[in-house]
Design a protein around this motif. Structure first.
Motif, mmCIF file in Angstrom:
data_model
loop_
_atom_site.group_PDB
_atom_site.id
_atom_site.type_symbol
_atom_site.label_atom_id
_atom_site.label_comp_id
_atom_site.label_asym_id
_atom_site.label_seq_id
_atom_site.Cartn_x
_atom_site.Cartn_y
_atom_site.Cartn_z
ATOM 1 N N ALA A 1 0.833 -1.198 0.000
ATOM 2 C CA ALA A 1 0.000 0.000 0.000
ATOM 3 C C ALA A 1 0.874 1.257 0.000
ATOM 4 O O ALA A 1 0.514 2.251 -0.595
ATOM 5 N N ASP A 2 2.018 1.236 0.675
ATOM 6 C CA ASP A 2 3.024 2.313 0.585
ATOM 7 C C ASP A 2 4.418 1.702 0.515
ATOM 8 O O ASP A 2 5.375 2.355 0.099
ATOM 9 N N CYS A 3 4.524 0.442 0.961
ATOM 10 C CA CYS A 3 5.801 -0.270 0.901
ATOM 11 C C CYS A 3 6.176 -0.532 -0.563
ATOM 12 O O CYS A 3 5.330 -0.404 -1.452
ATOM 13 N N THR A 4 7.413 -0.921 -0.777
ATOM 14 C CA THR A 4 7.898 -1.107 -2.145
ATOM 15 C C THR A 4 7.683 -2.543 -2.622
ATOM 16 O O THR A 4 8.196 -3.478 -2.010
ATOM 17 N N PRO A 5 6.952 -2.727 -3.737
ATOM 18 C CA PRO A 5 6.902 -4.053 -4.356
ATOM 19 C C PRO A 5 8.101 -4.166 -5.310
ATOM 20 O O PRO A 5 8.307 -3.289 -6.163
ATOM 21 N N VAL A 6 8.890 -5.216 -5.140
ATOM 22 C CA VAL A 6 10.086 -5.394 -5.981
ATOM 23 C C VAL A 6 9.933 -6.690 -6.773
ATOM 24 O O VAL A 6 9.724 -7.759 -6.187
ATOM 25 N N LEU A 7 10.000 -6.598 -8.099
ATOM 26 C CA LEU A 7 9.954 -7.772 -8.962
ATOM 27 C C LEU A 7 11.325 -7.941 -9.621
ATOM 28 O O LEU A 7 11.899 -6.963 -10.117
ATOM 29 N N ILE A 8 11.838 -9.173 -9.586
ATOM 30 C CA ILE A 8 13.194 -9.449 -10.077
ATOM 31 C C ILE A 8 13.132 -10.613 -11.054
ATOM 32 O O ILE A 8 12.401 -11.581 -10.820
ATOM 33 N N GLY A 9 13.887 -10.544 -12.137
ATOM 34 C CA GLY A 9 13.959 -11.656 -13.076
ATOM 35 C C GLY A 9 15.399 -11.928 -13.486
ATOM 36 O O GLY A 9 16.246 -11.025 -13.465
ATOM 37 N N ASP A 10 15.674 -13.170 -13.831
ATOM 38 C CA ASP A 10 16.992 -13.586 -14.311
ATOM 39 C C ASP A 10 16.877 -13.896 -15.804
ATOM 40 O O ASP A 10 16.173 -14.829 -16.192
ATOM 41 N N VAL A 11 17.572 -13.115 -16.629
ATOM 42 C CA VAL A 11 17.421 -13.247 -18.082
ATOM 43 C C VAL A 11 17.984 -14.567 -18.621
ATOM 44 O O VAL A 11 17.610 -14.995 -19.705
ATOM 45 N N LYS A 12 18.854 -15.242 -17.857
ATOM 46 C CA LYS A 12 19.421 -16.524 -18.322
ATOM 47 C C LYS A 12 18.574 -17.710 -17.869
ATOM 48 O O LYS A 12 18.258 -18.590 -18.656
ATOM 49 N N THR A 13 18.237 -17.748 -16.575
ATOM 50 C CA THR A 13 17.536 -18.936 -16.053
ATOM 51 C C THR A 13 16.016 -18.818 -16.193
ATOM 52 O O THR A 13 15.305 -19.823 -16.109
ATOM 53 N N GLY A 14 15.514 -17.590 -16.349
ATOM 54 C CA GLY A 14 14.060 -17.401 -16.426
ATOM 55 C C GLY A 14 13.383 -17.370 -15.072
ATOM 56 O O GLY A 14 12.178 -17.140 -14.978
ATOM 57 N N GLN A 15 14.163 -17.596 -13.978
ATOM 58 C CA GLN A 15 13.524 -17.583 -12.657
ATOM 59 C C GLN A 15 13.272 -16.149 -12.197
ATOM 60 O O GLN A 15 13.892 -15.199 -12.682
ATOM 61 N N VAL A 16 12.330 -16.013 -11.266
ATOM 62 C CA VAL A 16 11.896 -14.684 -10.836
ATOM 63 C C VAL A 16 11.743 -14.624 -9.316
ATOM 64 O O VAL A 16 11.693 -15.660 -8.649
ATOM 65 N N ALA A 17 11.671 -13.393 -8.808
ATOM 66 C CA ALA A 17 11.419 -13.169 -7.378
ATOM 67 C C ALA A 17 10.454 -12.007 -7.228
ATOM 68 O O ALA A 17 10.416 -11.108 -8.078
#
Length: 258
Positions: A95-111
């Protein structure tokens, strides 16, 4: 420059970032009260869906670990998720905190990470990066998008909160010294406040500095040009409304390794 752009689903707006080459979205309050299950259909109907009971900590789990966790309201308590398989949709609420999306371009995995000031002080984003590395990620292959959150110019905190967060990038025990050092940083995450016992704090900038101290370059990081507090037409803000409503941010791991 990484571009942030609006997408539309059945007339409702959500935000995407060009740095992330995965199905993803930072959803607006217009989607409230839809669940991550519903929102995954917008991004990738074939994906399995994972979310957490967020507790402002620095625990990062995988879907497999969620299955083994003690559940409260059917959900595991943590503030970060990382994928292990293709087609896993992982979600965080903010709601005010930071949403962080992360991806790895080699493995395709995400966080996906929920980084409030407490989680940021406990280095939750570096924690998520360390877990991705333990699954084979190289730092150079990571791309990080920080979504809409409360901006530094309107986020007033006490000096001791600023020092607690600042200690995550400035190794010092003395509150005053940490705050001074933060003020001296280029593009400082601290801004002055009329009240001498308070400062204005840019939490997303602190997260970016944590990432840079790990060796992730500024080009690998994108920060949304939107403040939840100052954009009432699109985003809930707990500070503004004191209501427990959220917007969801999610990303889907690649169909196959890239």
């Amino acid at each position: 420059m990484h571009t942030w752009y609006w997408c539309n689903w059945e007339g409702l707006p959500y935000l995407r970032c060009s740095i992330l080459d995965w199905d993803h979205g930072f959803f607006t309050q217009q989607f409230w009260p839809r669940s991550p299950q519903d929102l995954t259909l917008v991004l990738q109907p074939e994906a399995s869906v994972y979310r957490l009971k967020q507790v402002h900590g620095n625990t990062v789990l995988t879907p497999q670990e969620i299955a083994k966790s003690t559940l409260e309201d059917g959900l595991a308590s943590a503030d970060g998720l990382i994928s292990e398989q293709p087609l896993q949709a992982i979600w965080v609420a903010s709601a005010d905190c930071t949403p962080v999306l992360i991806g790895d371009v080699k493995t395709g995995q995400v966080a996906a990470v929920h980084a409030g000031w407490r989680g940021t002080a406990k280095k939750i984003v570096p924690q998520a990066i360390a877990r991705l590395q333990s699954q084979g990620s190289q730092l150079d292959d990571l791309r990080v998008a920080m979504g809409p959150a409360i901006a530094g110019e309107v986020y007033q905190v006490s000096v001791d909160v600023a020092a607690e967060i600042g200690a995550s990038i400035i190794p010092h025990n003395e509150e005053q010294k940490i705050v001074q050092a933060l003020h001296q940083l280029p593009n400082s995450p601290l801004l002055a406040d009329p009240n001498p016992e308070k400062v204005r704090l840019d939490v997303r900038r602190i997260n970016a500095l944590q990432l840079e101290s790990l060796g992730i370059s500024g080009e690998q990081i994108a920060i949304a040009p939107y403040c939840t507090f100052q954009t009432p037409e699109h985003f809930f803000s707990y500070r503004r409304e004191q209501e427990k409503k959220v917007q969801w941010s999610g990303i889907v791991s690649a169909k196959t390794s890239q």
